[in-house]
Design an enzyme around this catalytic site. Structure first.
Site, PDB file in Angstrom:
ATOM      1  N   ASP A  21       0.827  -1.211   0.000  1.00 11.20           N
ATOM      2  CA  ASP A  21       0.000   0.000   0.000  1.00 11.20           C
ATOM      3  C   ASP A  21       0.858   1.257   0.000  1.00 11.20           C
ATOM      4  OD1 ASP A  21      -2.254   1.553   0.073  1.00 11.20           O
ATOM      5  OD2 ASP A  21      -2.681   1.226   2.184  1.00 11.20           O
ATOM      6  N   HIS A 214      -5.837   6.612   8.103  1.00 14.42           N
ATOM      7  CA  HIS A 214      -4.945   7.530   7.401  1.00 14.42           C
ATOM      8  C   HIS A 214      -4.828   8.813   8.226  1.00 14.42           C
ATOM      9  CE1 HIS A 214      -4.818   5.810   3.061  1.00 14.42           C
ATOM     10  NE2 HIS A 214      -5.052   4.839   3.920  1.00 14.42           N
ATOM     11  N   CYS A 245      -4.402   7.509  -0.301  1.00 15.42           N
ATOM     12  CA  CYS A 245      -5.393   7.255  -1.348  1.00 15.42           C
ATOM     13  C   CYS A 245      -5.250   8.277  -2.469  1.00 15.42           C
ATOM     14  CB  CYS A 245      -6.794   7.325  -0.749  1.00 15.42           C
ATOM     15  SG  CYS A 245      -8.101   7.136  -1.968  1.00 15.42           S
ATOM     16  N   ASN A 254      -0.754   6.758   4.902  1.00 17.00           N
ATOM     17  CA  ASN A 254      -1.227   5.886   5.966  1.00 17.00           C
ATOM     18  C   ASN A 254      -0.711   6.339   7.317  1.00 17.00           C
ATOM     19  OD1 ASN A 254      -2.535   3.631   4.400  1.00 17.00           O
ATOM     20  ND2 ASN A 254      -0.507   3.569   3.471  1.00 17.00           N
TER      21      ASN A 254
END
Length: 315
Positions: A21, A214, A245, A254
């Site tokens: 991620d 986040h 994102c 994050n």
């Protein structure tokens, strides 16, 4: 005196998502060798769950095109879970060939986000990876499911709590071992955490519920504290605060692993992670990215060490 964290767990499990991620949307290409070394440094640090890569289409996510090579080469320590993202049957085929034993699937609580991100409705996405979950469980794999936009959506705004509960119940019915419920765009506040986790309490056993915050608006630690008070003991984080994102304007990434580990250890809550070795992993990947990292704890601790070194040389 009332202890606001009287119900907090003594130990927290962290799922480190930096290699997947954290890196997937980075513009700077990271070589397979560097990804392998980054993963191994995170293993050295003691992260209990490591999200190592993603078996998605290389055209869709070029940074993850080397997933097969990376996963085969990373060190797999006993007792540690090495997780990969597998959104469909093709991804699972590749993962099985690479020796994967733990997979993740994902959907959203928001219909608008599901359409924008994976071009399917929520129901279609669950139906799509039902076969993936079934195959993986039949093969003895550990399966984790992620639910994005559980606290807000960049396209539709508020997301009903009932929608979050509904999709989580459907995922549990498929047989997944663990759920990760995400504040994908970093809009959550502690009262929302209380509302969502409270609503999920009757559907999801606490030992199977993880939260993915986040820090886009600086609320990740406050949200974590609220979740700890509710007994949540699994959290997703990214070393250095990597990731974020792409649909969230100004997203800073994050929740940073260093920030959470620093706070938890100071609170007497164990993680099994060595903070100095964790910083070594972040320091390595920072050098490859060529830019500062978002983690406040990482930045502060690095600066303190540098200052101490200067004083030692001068003194």
């Amino acid at each position: 005196m009332i202890d606001p964290l009287a119900h907090a767990p003594d130990r927290v499990t962290i799922c480190e998502v930096g290699p997947r991620d954290g890196l997937q949307n980075e513009a700077v290409p990271i070589s397979a060798d560097d990804k392998v070394h980054y993963c191994d440094l995170l293993s050295d640090a003691g992260v209990p769950i490591l999200e190592a890569t993603s078996f998605v289409s290389p055209k869709a996510v070029p940074q993850m095109a080397d997933a097969d090579d990376v996963f085969r080469r990373i060190r797999k320590d006993p007792g540690r879970i090495y997780l990969v993202l597998c959104p469909n049957e093709r991804g699972l085929d590749r993962a099985v060939a690479a020796g994967v034993r733990a997979i993740g699937v994902f959907t959203a609580a928001s219909e608008a986000f599901a359409q924008a991100n994976i071009r399917m409705s929520v129901d279609e996405s669950v139906a799509t990876f039902a076969g993936v979950v079934q195959r993986a469980k039949a093969d003895g794999m550990w399966v984790r499911a992620a639910v994005s936009t559980a606290f807000g959506c960049p396209f539709q705004g508020d997301v009903p709590v009932a929608a979050v509960v509904r999709v989580c119940e459907r995922l549990l019915a498929l047989g997944v071992d663990e759920l990760s419920v995400a504040d994908t765009i970093g809009v959550a506040t502690p009262n929302q955490v209380v509302e969502v986790v409270g609503a999920l309490a009757s559907a999801v056993p606490p030992e199977r519920l993880g939260l993915h915050f986040h820090d886009t608006r600086g609320t990740a630690m406050a949200n974590t504290l609220a979740a700890l008070e509710l007994g949540v003991r699994i959290f997703d984080t990214s070393s250095g605060g990597l990731g974020g994102c792409p649909f969230a304007p100004g997203a800073t990434g994050n929740c940073a692993t260093e920030d959470l580990v620093y706070m938890l250890h100071k609170m007497g809550i164990a993680t099994g992670i060595d903070l100095d070795k964790l910083r070594a992993a972040s320091r390595f990947i920072q050098g490859k990215l060529g830019r500062p990292l978002a983690s406040r704890a990482y930045t502060a601790l690095e600066a303190a060490d540098a200052r101490a070194a200067r004083i030692a040389v001068a003194g």
